[in-house]
Structure formats: structure tokens, C-alpha cells
Design an enzyme around this catalytic site. Sequence first.
Site, PDB file in Angstrom:
ATOM      1  N   LYS A 142       0.878  -1.172   0.000  1.00  0.00           N
ATOM      2  CA  LYS A 142       0.000   0.000   0.000  1.00  0.00           C
ATOM      3  C   LYS A 142       0.912   1.218   0.000  1.00  0.00           C
ATOM      4  O   LYS A 142       1.788   1.355   0.866  1.00  0.00           O
ATOM      5  CB  LYS A 142      -0.910   0.016   1.235  1.00  0.00           C
ATOM      6  CG  LYS A 142      -1.994   1.084   1.170  1.00  0.00           C
ATOM      7  CD  LYS A 142      -2.993   0.766   0.085  1.00  0.00           C
ATOM      8  CE  LYS A 142      -3.934   1.927  -0.198  1.00  0.00           C
ATOM      9  NZ  LYS A 142      -4.946   1.596  -1.196  1.00  0.00           N
ATOM     10  N   SER A 210      -1.172  -0.975  -4.379  1.00  0.00           N
ATOM     11  CA  SER A 210      -2.382  -0.162  -4.324  1.00  0.00           C
ATOM     12  C   SER A 210      -2.039   1.157  -3.662  1.00  0.00           C
ATOM     13  O   SER A 210      -1.392   1.184  -2.614  1.00  0.00           O
ATOM     14  CB  SER A 210      -3.463  -0.891  -3.520  1.00  0.00           C
ATOM     15  OG  SER A 210      -4.579  -0.059  -3.264  1.00  0.00           O
TER      16      SER A 210
END
Length: 338
Positions: A142, A210
Site C-alpha cells: 500500500k 495499491s
Amino acid sequence: MSSINILKYGVSSPSDTSPLKELKAAGYEPGDVLAVIGKSEGNGCVNDFSRTLSAHVWEPQIPQSAVTVFSGGTEGVLSPHVTFVVRVSSTTGLRAAVGRTRILQPHEIGTSVHALEVSSSIRSILKESGIARDQVRLILIKCPLLTSEKVEIIKAAGKTPVTTDTYESMAKSRYSSALGIAIALDEVKESHLDEAIRSQSTWSAKASCSSGGELEDCHILIIASDTSSGGLRAVSGYMDDSIDAKAITKLLEQVDREGGHVLQVFAKAESDPTGNIRGNRHTMNTDSDIHSTRHARAAVGGLLSGLVGETRLYVSGGAEGQGPPGGGPICVVYRVAA
């Protein structure tokens, strides 16, 4: 490094932490959690505050050393859920390790500095955990993005942002994170980094990145096979395009041959940047109403759900540097009789 178990539960909203009760009923405590990986029902874009809400409610519930990876967007048949990666005392067949990069300065996001920080952190995690590169099945990251405020901060400091388009910054951040993974796994030579940044065409087969506005560093989760005995397995591959059912069925056939049961699928989805899929024009990149990442999640999510028979799957949009252009990596985690 820890031997792990994987558990998955649906959620009623981005702020729903009731799966903790189910986790405890399964015999685990919040202190056992290494990572919480979630799909929330936002738009998956810059202003997707469902990710921020999920991170805000989950991070106080788990150890400070644990990481969260929340991916927005459950378009189509995808169902909001959380996946727990929990440490266990006995061998299971899978291991995991987590970590973080340092906080990235706004002007570093999406650059070679970003990629090098990721690669350095992964190398350190692998060394400390004793996980060999060839045992790695998936690395989830992330990573941060640029907001309008960050762009102004960069300009005020006399520096140049990698882009002034906040949505494009998500792609730039994902790509640099993926390059960091590729370098750490020796898929790409570090000496080729500058060229890879320029070309935007280098990719890793085991990266899932992401981006979001809920963090300033990169959260890293490494899932690896263990040579010891146990009932958990993970097998990886990649789709050549968003309708590559053969790549998926090849992995699922291995699960079937071993008499296994799928626990979770981690996949990246991307609209082909050429505007074509197998010679036919698609409109995902030119739709003014819906971003291409949302189209891609819906398409790949539907394909995977139909083949697996499950809608609580981790399908993340935007696969820059993650699998071939227009495709994306897949990792299937499954259980066999020990």
C-alpha cells in the site's frame, strides 16, 4: 518471519470491525494479526475515503508492527471483506513478513527514490525473516499518492512533482512500488532503474501495489511458501490480459489436483493501455464517466468470481508494473489436507 494462517470475513461497511469477533471465535487474538487486507466499497480513486475510514478503525485494533492494505472499489460482483494474515506457532506451509518504508516526501512519490526505498525495505525484510527470493509468492504494497495540497507543497519548495494530476499520481506511485519489488526480487537490475522509470514498461510477476491517501509510507506484506510441512499453499501466475481465463484455470487446476480449497485470490486488474484487447477496441480508457481502473476491477472481478465461485476476492485496479501491460499478477492461496 512467521508461519501464518489466512482467514476471510465479509464486512457490512468500511467501518465494520465485527470480524474481530469471528477471528476470536476461530481461536486468534488481535495480537496475532500480521496484516489486515481489505476491499472497501469506495471508488478506488483519489477521493476514496472508505480506505481512510477502514484504516482508521482497524489500525488501533491490531499491533503497531502489523500493516493494513485497504483497496477501494468493489464494482460488479465483488463483495467488501477483510482478509486476516495471522501468525501461528506451528508450521502451516506458508510464511509471511511485514514492514514499512520510511515516510516518503511528497516530491519522492512515484520516482526512482520511491522505488529504491521499497527495494531496500523488502531486502531488509527478506534478510531478517530468512525468506529466500524464490520462496516469495506475492508482495502486497500500500503506497501513498499526491493530493492537491502535496502538489502545492512540492512547488513551494522549488521542486517538481512527478505529475500535477492527482489521479495519475496513483499510477506513478504503484509503478515505482512495483519497480522496487522487481529490483528486490532480482527481476530487474537496479542499474536499469532510471530507464525503467522513463519507459514505464518494466514489470514484476509477483507485485500487487495499491495507492491511497491514507498513509505517507509504504506498507509491505510478503507471502512466501515454506519448505516445511503444512496444509496451506500459494501458487502465483499472471494474466496476459483482462480476459485471460486460461491463466486463472491453470492455477485452479493445480489446486484441484491437490484436492485443495481456495481461501483467497489476490489479483491486479488493468485496462489495456493500447485501447485494444486481442485486436478488439475497448472503451475503458476513454469513458468520461467511469475511470478505467473501475472498469478493470469489475471485468476481472467477474471473471475470477465466476471461475472460483466466490465474490470476496481481492481484486485491485491499476496494474502499472505489475504483470504485462493490460494483464496482472494472480496469487491463489489454498488449503489441502495436511
